[in-house]
Scaffold this active site. Structure first.
Site, mmCIF file in Angstrom:
data_model
loop_
_atom_site.group_PDB
_atom_site.id
_atom_site.type_symbol
_atom_site.label_atom_id
_atom_site.label_comp_id
_atom_site.label_asym_id
_atom_site.label_seq_id
_atom_site.Cartn_x
_atom_site.Cartn_y
_atom_site.Cartn_z
ATOM 1 N N CYS A 2 -2.586 18.305 7.036
ATOM 2 C CA CYS A 2 -3.446 19.165 7.828
ATOM 3 C C CYS A 2 -3.886 20.355 6.975
ATOM 4 C CB CYS A 2 -2.806 19.720 9.087
ATOM 5 S SG CYS A 2 -2.401 18.459 10.291
ATOM 6 N N ARG A 27 -5.681 16.956 2.380
ATOM 7 C CA ARG A 27 -4.467 17.322 3.125
ATOM 8 C C ARG A 27 -4.318 16.532 4.426
ATOM 9 N NH1 ARG A 27 -2.251 22.341 1.538
ATOM 10 N NH2 ARG A 27 -1.183 22.406 3.527
ATOM 11 N N TRP A 75 -3.889 15.423 9.928
ATOM 12 C CA TRP A 75 -3.026 14.270 9.657
ATOM 13 C C TRP A 75 -2.123 14.176 10.870
ATOM 14 C CZ3 TRP A 75 2.171 13.083 9.131
ATOM 15 C CH2 TRP A 75 2.474 11.895 8.475
ATOM 16 N N ASN A 101 -1.258 24.005 11.621
ATOM 17 C CA ASN A 101 -0.671 23.057 10.679
ATOM 18 C C ASN A 101 0.838 23.189 10.820
ATOM 19 O OD1 ASN A 101 0.136 21.544 8.465
ATOM 20 N ND2 ASN A 101 -0.320 23.163 6.985
ATOM 21 N N GLY A 102 1.477 22.165 11.374
ATOM 22 C CA GLY A 102 2.923 22.232 11.552
ATOM 23 C C GLY A 102 3.348 21.408 12.748
ATOM 24 N N GLU A 484 7.837 4.087 -10.077
ATOM 25 C CA GLU A 484 6.627 4.885 -9.889
ATOM 26 C C GLU A 484 5.375 3.991 -9.938
ATOM 27 O OE1 GLU A 484 5.835 7.605 -8.751
ATOM 28 O OE2 GLU A 484 3.901 8.144 -9.589
ATOM 29 N N LYS A 488 2.623 3.594 -6.898
ATOM 30 C CA LYS A 488 1.178 3.829 -7.077
ATOM 31 C C LYS A 488 0.388 2.667 -6.490
ATOM 32 C CE LYS A 488 1.059 7.174 -7.648
ATOM 33 N NZ LYS A 488 2.119 8.080 -7.782
ATOM 34 N N GLU A 491 0.599 2.658 -2.524
ATOM 35 C CA GLU A 491 -0.065 3.698 -1.739
ATOM 36 C C GLU A 491 -1.578 3.643 -1.797
ATOM 37 O OE1 GLU A 491 1.009 7.694 -2.933
ATOM 38 O OE2 GLU A 491 1.159 7.068 -5.001
ATOM 39 N N HIS A 507 20.019 -10.665 -9.604
ATOM 40 C CA HIS A 507 20.947 -10.521 -8.484
ATOM 41 C C HIS A 507 20.242 -10.639 -7.136
ATOM 42 C CE1 HIS A 507 24.116 -9.451 -11.257
ATOM 43 N NE2 HIS A 507 23.280 -8.603 -11.836
ATOM 44 N N LYS A 606 -1.754 14.656 1.242
ATOM 45 C CA LYS A 606 -1.272 15.157 -0.044
ATOM 46 C C LYS A 606 0.048 15.899 0.051
ATOM 47 C CE LYS A 606 -1.649 15.839 -4.435
ATOM 48 N NZ LYS A 606 -1.265 14.690 -5.257
HETATM 49 C C1 F6R Z 1 2.895 9.760 -4.319
HETATM 50 C C2 F6R Z 1 2.984 11.113 -3.837
HETATM 51 C C3 F6R Z 1 4.121 11.474 -2.950
HETATM 52 C C4 F6R Z 1 4.652 12.860 -3.330
HETATM 53 C C5 F6R Z 1 5.723 13.311 -2.324
HETATM 54 C C6 F6R Z 1 6.317 14.652 -2.724
HETATM 55 O O1 F6R Z 1 1.810 9.584 -5.154
HETATM 56 O O2 F6R Z 1 2.162 11.924 -4.129
HETATM 57 O O3 F6R Z 1 5.133 10.526 -2.985
HETATM 58 O O4 F6R Z 1 5.178 12.794 -4.615
HETATM 59 O O5 F6R Z 1 5.161 13.414 -1.058
HETATM 60 O O6 F6R Z 1 5.340 15.626 -2.822
HETATM 61 P P1 F6R Z 1 5.578 16.984 -3.588
HETATM 62 O O7 F6R Z 1 5.767 16.654 -5.025
HETATM 63 O O8 F6R Z 1 4.343 17.786 -3.335
HETATM 64 O O9 F6R Z 1 6.808 17.593 -3.002
#
Ligand code: F6R
Length: 611
Positions: A2, A27, A75, A101-102, A484, A488, A491, A507, A606
């Site tokens: 948000c 966001r 969001w 936002n919250g 990682e 990627k 997502e 295993h 984000k």
């Molecule tokens: C994946 C991604 C999320 C963030 C996670 C933590 O690409 O961006 O998994 O890494 O939400 O976010 P931060 O680093 O902002 O605490």
């Protein structure tokens, strides 16, 4: 998670609010809305499900002269994304409007109370109770007092903006657990969840502190504490963010731009921190706590998502260089499982945004147990940067793409710097320290070399993009990279992918292998090369399709496999900074081939500011 924005000033508020919403769309992007005080001093609200363009289309049909307003990009948490649940929300008489936002945790009991008082609700959101509470208290009070009274009843988090037709050209802003930045320039004030929505107007900003409330007009700002009424002098600072940093700069997507920025972002992360004269690292931000870290019995690193993958690499690096035991904990688990924090335990929290609710809660839990808590953050002035005892900024620059790329490599770089520094404080020799520093300086150029192989990666992605399951395998330092890489792909491409330590495959997951399950294997010429070659042979024997990330010049792997992405050689602990790059690029290309919205993947946002 948000984005909220408010404006009061000389310009048409609608234009400023829409521009700000577009900058904060990362966001949250399931719906958006705007509420303005028009020239007749009435509140006009327009809300639309879907991306901000839908809101813009709805507004374009009409003209709205206005100089004060608030807006929101959502969001969803409480209530599905639709026009009604979108913010802003209004009171029964449409005299007060808010964006939030919250989360309001006790919204059910408050709603029951307000219903008993005759308030009428239209949405399923928790936010709507806030505006009705304000309405309830506004009966006998001025608006500021009413907002304070309402917020005292709320359990949860808020970044909140309020406008009222009874208080024209004024915005009330309050903060608890969700960030708010106020920007000031000539005859205008802008309040937003992050500075990206402000920077095109001014670089003079003030970060509202936890528990603070501000009454904002064009020329004035009064800040006080919601609970104690203590008054604070407003102190604006100059922020170092440019418009260019938060625009796409000719790239098709922010994610692609950020992948390509990595040579530069890593240079910025290491700038001024390499001390070649002493073969060590300078980290001034944590200077005061370096001996606590050096003498720690245990370091706990806590984070979420991509930052957690960087944390796992931090464990490998610190244990390897400095011989200090490191535990890595998901912040969401750490906060609820009564973690063991002893006198000599130091906690490190990693977060790109510095606003992740779970990580913030983990920090508070560590503090309750008297731990020293250090932060590794990207966003300057973010909550985590402010609530930790000290920290190291990543200096990766704003990351807008929802899938984290350059933040990951900067986090790993910071952890590498920290591990070398702690290593030097223990048994690492001057020569080894210097050797590592010199190699680290070469990493940006080596990344550039990998970025030049985009054509080959595009070709490979065309073979892969229709598959629905992938395995990502790596060992040692490249195991967190496999995790990682899989994240990627999940997502942004919505493809099921699993990251595994390569040797663990036998295993269980080996049962999944067939010609429909591509396996991306990181097989570099390092200390465990022979072992991972054996793992590749195990997959091939079961007709699996292996795509390998290999070291430039490795002929053996070239003779075994058709699909190999070569990356330059480097020291084993630094290899993740290179091996992750082709995996980021493959995810990007596959998502583009699947015609997906790379920068705004479904269901994500984000910064995750709710539990
Ligand atoms: C994946 C991604 C999320 C963030 C996670 C933590 O690409 O961006 O998994 O890494 O939400 O976010 P931060 O680093 O902002 O605490």
């Amino acid at each position: 998670m948000c984005g909220i924005i408010g404006y009061t000033g000389k310009k048409n508020s609608v234009e400023v609010l829409i521009e700000g919403l577009k900058r904060m769309e990362y966001r949250g992007y399931d719906s958006s809305g705007i509420a303005i005080l028009n020239d007749n001093n009435e509140i006009v609200t327009i809300k639309k499900k879907g991306e901000i363009q839908k809101l813009i289309n709805a507004i374009n049909d009409r003209k709205y002269p206005s100089h004060t307003g608030i807006a929101h990009t959502r969001w969803a948490t409480h209530g599905e994304p639709n026009d009604i649940n979108a913010h802003p929300h209004s009171d029964c008489k449409n005299e007060i409007s808010i964006v939030h936002n919250g989360i309001v945790e006790n919204f059910k009991s408050l709603k029951d109370y307000l219903l008993s008082k005759g308030h009428k609700f239209v949405s399923e959101t928790d936010t709507e109770i806030i505006v009705h509470l304000i309405e309830e208290f506004a009966e006998d009070n001025d608006l500021l007092t009413a907002v304070k009274k309402a917020l005292k009843k709320i359990k949860g988090t808020y970044g909140l903006l309020v406008i009222s037709k009874k208080l024209p050209n004024t915005i009330i802003a309050a903060r608890m657990g969700s960030p708010l930045v106020i920007g000031k320039s000539d005859k205008q004030m802008i309040i937003a969840s992050d500075a990206s929505a402000i920077i095109s107007h001014t670089n003079q900003v003030l970060y509202l502190e936890e528990g603070e409330i501000a009454e904002i007009t064009v020329n004035d700002i009064n800040i006080s504490n919601i609970f104690s009424n203590h008054i604070t002098d407003p102190k604006f600072i100059e922020i170092d963010m440019t418009l260019e940093q938060i625009e796409k700069g000719g790239y098709e997507h922010f994610m692609l731009k950020e992948i390509y920025e990595q040579p530069e972002s890593i240079r910025n992360t290491i700038r001024g921190r390499l001390d070649k004269t002493n073969g060590t690292i300078r980290l001034n931000g944590i200077k005061k706590y370096i001996n606590d870290l050096k003498d720690a019995d245990r370091i706990i690193i806590t984070a979420c998502g991509t930052s957690w993958h960087a944390a796992l690499l931090g464990k490998y690096l610190i244990e390897n260089f400095a011989n200090i035991p490191v535990e890595v904990d998901y912040a969401s688990e750490f906060r609820y499982r009564n973690p063991i924090v002893r006198k000599n335990t130091v906690v490190i929290a990693i977060s790109q945004s510095g606003e992740t609710a779970d990580t913030i809660a983990a920090i508070y839990e560590a503090k309750r147990k008297n731990a020293i808590v250090l932060g590794i953050c990207n966003v300057i002035g973010s909550t985590i940067a402010r609530i930790t005892d000290a920290g190291i900024y990543m200096h990766a620059g704003p990351e807008i793409g929802v899938a984290s790329t350059k933040a990951f490599t900067s986090q790993v770089t910071v952890l590498l710097l920290l591990a070398i520094l702690l290593g030097r404080k223990h048994h690492m020799s001057f020569d080894e320290g210097l050797h590592l520093i010199k190699e680290l300086e070469k990493i940006p150029d080596k990344i550039n070399e990998i970025l030049n192989s985009r054509k080959y990666i595009q070709k490979l992605s065309k073979q892969l993009y229709k598959h629905t399951n992938f395995l990502y395998l790596g060992r040692g330092f490249n195991y967190p990279v496999a995790l990682e890489g899989a994240l990627k792909l999940k997502e942004i491409s919505y493809i099921h992918a699993e990251g595994y330590p390569a040797a663990e495959m036998k295993h269980g997951p080996i049962a999944l292998i067939d010609d429909n399950m591509p396996a991306l294997v990181i097989a570099l010429k390092d200390s465990i090369y022979e072992k991972i070659i054996t793992n590749i042979k195990e997959i091939k024997a079961r007709k699996g399709h292996v795509i390998s990330i290999a070291t430039k010049g490795d002929k053996e792997i070239g003779s075994m496999l058709k699909d190999v992405i070569y990356i330059p050689d480097t020291f084993e602990p630094m290899a993740p900074l290179l091996s992750i790059i082709p995996l980021q690029m493959i995810s990007y290309e596959i998502a583009v081939l699947r015609k997906l919205d790379v920068d705004k993947p479904r269901n994500l946002a984000k910064s995750v500011t709710v539990e």
